[in-house]
Design an enzyme around this catalytic site. Structure first.
Site, short mmCIF file in Angstrom:
data_model
loop_
_atom_site.label_atom_id
_atom_site.label_comp_id
_atom_site.label_asym_id
_atom_site.label_seq_id
_atom_site.Cartn_x
_atom_site.Cartn_y
_atom_site.Cartn_z
CG LEU A 176 56.21 42.78 33.33
CD1 LEU A 176 56.50 44.17 32.83
CD2 LEU A 176 57.35 42.33 34.32
CG LEU A 415 50.14 19.75 30.34
CD1 LEU A 415 51.45 19.78 29.47
CD2 LEU A 415 49.80 18.20 31.01
S1 MYA Z 1 47.68 30.59 35.19
C1 MYA Z 1 49.29 30.63 36.24
C2 MYA Z 1 49.53 32.07 36.54
N1 MYA Z 1 50.76 32.13 37.15
C3 MYA Z 1 51.19 31.94 38.87
O1 MYA Z 1 49.95 32.29 39.36
C4 MYA Z 1 52.30 32.35 39.10
C5 MYA Z 1 52.47 33.37 40.34
N2 MYA Z 1 52.06 34.63 39.88
C6 MYA Z 1 52.78 35.42 38.93
O2 MYA Z 1 53.68 35.19 38.45
C7 MYA Z 1 52.13 36.81 38.85
O3 MYA Z 1 51.09 37.04 39.95
C8 MYA Z 1 51.28 36.80 37.56
C9 MYA Z 1 50.16 37.97 37.49
C10 MYA Z 1 52.23 36.84 36.37
C11 MYA Z 1 50.06 35.74 37.54
N3 MYA Z 1 45.96 34.91 34.31
O4 MYA Z 1 51.38 42.33 36.25
P1 MYA Z 1 50.12 42.47 37.21
C12 MYA Z 1 45.76 39.84 35.74
C13 MYA Z 1 45.47 36.03 33.67
O5 MYA Z 1 50.34 43.70 37.95
P2 MYA Z 1 51.22 40.52 38.76
C14 MYA Z 1 48.54 30.76 33.53
O6 MYA Z 1 49.54 30.59 33.31
C15 MYA Z 1 45.01 40.40 36.87
O7 MYA Z 1 43.63 40.13 36.94
N4 MYA Z 1 45.59 37.32 34.31
O8 MYA Z 1 50.08 41.42 38.10
C16 MYA Z 1 47.56 31.06 32.45
C17 MYA Z 1 45.21 42.17 36.39
O9 MYA Z 1 44.36 42.29 35.46
P3 MYA Z 1 43.00 43.20 35.76
C18 MYA Z 1 45.81 37.31 35.36
O10 MYA Z 1 50.63 39.70 39.88
C19 MYA Z 1 47.63 32.35 31.98
C20 MYA Z 1 46.61 42.00 35.92
O11 MYA Z 1 46.66 40.45 35.62
C21 MYA Z 1 46.49 36.31 36.38
O12 MYA Z 1 52.55 40.95 38.95
C22 MYA Z 1 46.47 33.06 31.12
C23 MYA Z 1 47.75 42.38 37.02
O13 MYA Z 1 48.92 42.36 36.23
C24 MYA Z 1 46.35 34.90 35.58
N5 MYA Z 1 46.63 33.96 36.11
O14 MYA Z 1 51.39 39.05 37.62
C25 MYA Z 1 46.75 34.25 30.76
N6 MYA Z 1 46.99 36.87 37.25
O15 MYA Z 1 43.39 44.43 36.40
C26 MYA Z 1 45.62 34.90 29.68
C27 MYA Z 1 46.67 38.15 37.35
O16 MYA Z 1 42.20 43.47 34.45
C28 MYA Z 1 45.75 34.30 28.36
N7 MYA Z 1 46.10 38.33 36.21
O17 MYA Z 1 42.03 42.48 36.84
C29 MYA Z 1 44.53 34.92 27.70
C30 MYA Z 1 44.64 34.16 26.11
C31 MYA Z 1 45.65 35.15 25.15
C32 MYA Z 1 45.99 34.33 23.95
C33 MYA Z 1 44.80 34.83 23.00
C34 MYA Z 1 44.98 34.35 21.56
C35 MYA Z 1 43.91 34.89 20.58
#
Ligand code: MYA
Length: 415
Positions: A176, A415
């Site tokens: 997701l 933050l």
């Molecule tokens: S950092 C805080 C993140 N939140 C938490 O840690 C809260 C507790 N954890 C969760 O809610 C879930 O575990 C999350 C992942 C939602 C984190 N940043 O859906 P999946 C990649 C980026 O099966 P889940 C913050 O808020 C992971 O490497 N990617 O996994 C900043 C894998 O990809 P790949 C992350 O565990 C956020 C994929 O997701 C992160 O169910 C910045 C797996 O997906 C993470 N923290 O959900 C986001 N964690 O296979 C990026 C896991 O490639 C922004 N993943 O390794 C980028 C800029 C966008 C804007 C651009 C504009 C130009």
């Protein structure tokens, strides 16, 4: 959680090693490999140019419809001015957001804090994105962006800061998160913004800076009781209490709470101070008013109003981010202050930060946290901060830097 790490853990060699270790255990980044971010295979390749990795597209070529979610779910925009929706977000994060490695604590951002964090000047409501279960309308996931002008070396780049990515515990590992990241990216592109900054405790391709948290104990007894810190060798509770004791009042003459009329002076001080870092936000008066004017239990700021000239010469600030204490009989909330932006021109930074600790202690915080960014290293050890375990990685989306930076080259606190 306090736990000293060897210094090498912050070096690039260490990161490359760690990546190689995880990749041989067959950890790929199926999603991140498709994104315009620095890739691990390119670490150390200084022939690649600095700057945007991909060029902007004409807005007419940006996908106009939202990405598809799995069938049971739907997108929602979260209006944080609505008490009801703000409360739904608060409950989702309080139960499902970031925990420490030992699952002892979980961030507990307050509702007022979330509103503050998501409503800076010129924010876009469409960037506050939720996912609901279609049938029950329950909020099960969240991601946000806010706009920021970021200076990278001598260029000002319009960016988004992406934060509060959260998927309900029961919906983890279903891919997701990549859909949510793509959707926030699409909505940011629709505003003609092509770069972003974000931080995470997990190692992804590839950090521009690897930072560490340091923790200054204010309430040793509670921190030990809840497992945040341990009594070291030859340390007793009464010695710890004595070690961390602080004076009952601040020492800097003219130190007072920041007021609205200080905004122009603080903007000038901050702009000038942040100009020395490689990456830092470029704040105007409106943003300084938003981010630094004190708000009870959200952000605290103090200025030094010099008594002879009535100039504002220095300031300090911290934000309030409590953590829930999971599974403890006696305590449910850890009250933590986080160092935000501090500028010293007349008063030594060490003295200012000691006053920040005294204020936080008076206000009953249990711990004062600071990253090793900006000039923070100059006071951390001296003021009895202990190094935390785990890293905080800073990332840029669609912007390459030739080399990773040192924390002291970074003038940005998210933050
Ligand atoms: S950092 C805080 C993140 N939140 C938490 O840690 C809260 C507790 N954890 C969760 O809610 C879930 O575990 C999350 C992942 C939602 C984190 N940043 O859906 P999946 C990649 C980026 O099966 P889940 C913050 O808020 C992971 O490497 N990617 O996994 C900043 C894998 O990809 P790949 C992350 O565990 C956020 C994929 O997701 C992160 O169910 C910045 C797996 O997906 C993470 N923290 O959900 C986001 N964690 O296979 C990026 C896991 O490639 C922004 N993943 O390794 C980028 C800029 C966008 C804007 C651009 C504009 C130009």
């Amino acid at each position: 959680v306090e736990n000293p790490l060897p210094d090498y853990k912050t070096t690039l060699e260490y990161l490359v090693q760690k990546f190689q270790d995880t990749s041989t255990s067959n950890k790929q980044h199926k999603f991140w490999e498709t994104q315009p971010v620095g890739q691990f295979k390119d670490v150390g390749d200084s022939s690649l140019p600095e700057g945007p990795i991909e060029l902007p597209k004409p807005l007419s070529e940006v996908k106009q419809e939202p990405y598809n979610l799995p069938n049971l779910y739907e997108w929602t925009v979260c209006d944080m001015d609505s008490d009801e929706i703000c409360n739904e977000v608060y409950v989702l994060l309080t139960n499902n957001y970031v925990e420490d490695d030992d699952n002892l604590f979980r961030f507990n951002y307050s509702k007022e804090f979330l509103r503050w964090a998501l409503h800076p000047p010129a924010y876009y409501q469409s960037w506050h994105i939720g996912v609901r279960v279609k049938s029950s309308k329950k909020l099960v996931a969240f991601i946000t962006g806010i706009p920021v002008k970021m200076r990278v070396r001598d260029e000002i780049v319009k960016m988004a800061e992406v934060n509060f990515l959260c998927v309900h515990k029961k919906l983890r590992s279903k891919r997701l998160a990549p859909v949510m990241i793509k959707e926030v990216t699409r909505r940011i592109h629709l505003e003609n913004i092509w770069q972003a900054a974000y931080t995470a405790g997990v190692l992804l391709p590839t950090p521009v800076i690897t930072c560490q948290y340091w923790h200054r104990t204010l309430n040793p007894k509670k921190l030990i009781d809840v497992g945040f810190s341990r009594l070291g060798d030859r340390m007793t509770m009464s010695r710890a209490i004595k070690l961390y004791k602080l004076p009952s009042s601040t020492s800097t003459p003219g130190l007072r709470k920041m007021e609205l009329c200080d905004v122009p002076a603080v903007t000038r001080l901050l702009k000038n101070y942040l100009s020395q870092f490689v990456v830092a936000p470029d704040f105007d008066d409106n943003e300084v008013e938003h981010w630094l004017l004190p708000q009870e239990n959200v952000v605290d700021s103090y200025v030094v109003d010099s008594q002879d000239t009535h100039e504002i010469t220095d300031f300090i600030s911290f934000y309030t981010l409590p953590s829930s204490i999971l599974n403890n009989q006696n305590h449910s909330i850890l009250k933590a202050a986080y160092s935000f932006y501090n500028v010293s021109t007349r008063v030594p930074l060490l003295q200012l930060m000691n006053d920040a600790l005294i204020i936080a202690k008076q206000k009953d915080y249990d711990v004062f946290n600071a990253l090793d960014v900006m000039e923070n290293e100059s006071f951390l050890k001296e003021l009895k901060f202990g190094q935390g375990d785990g890293q905080l990685y800073y990332y840029l989306y669609n912007y390459r830097l030739r080399n990773a930076l040192k924390p002291s080259e970074l003038g940005l606190v998210l933050l």
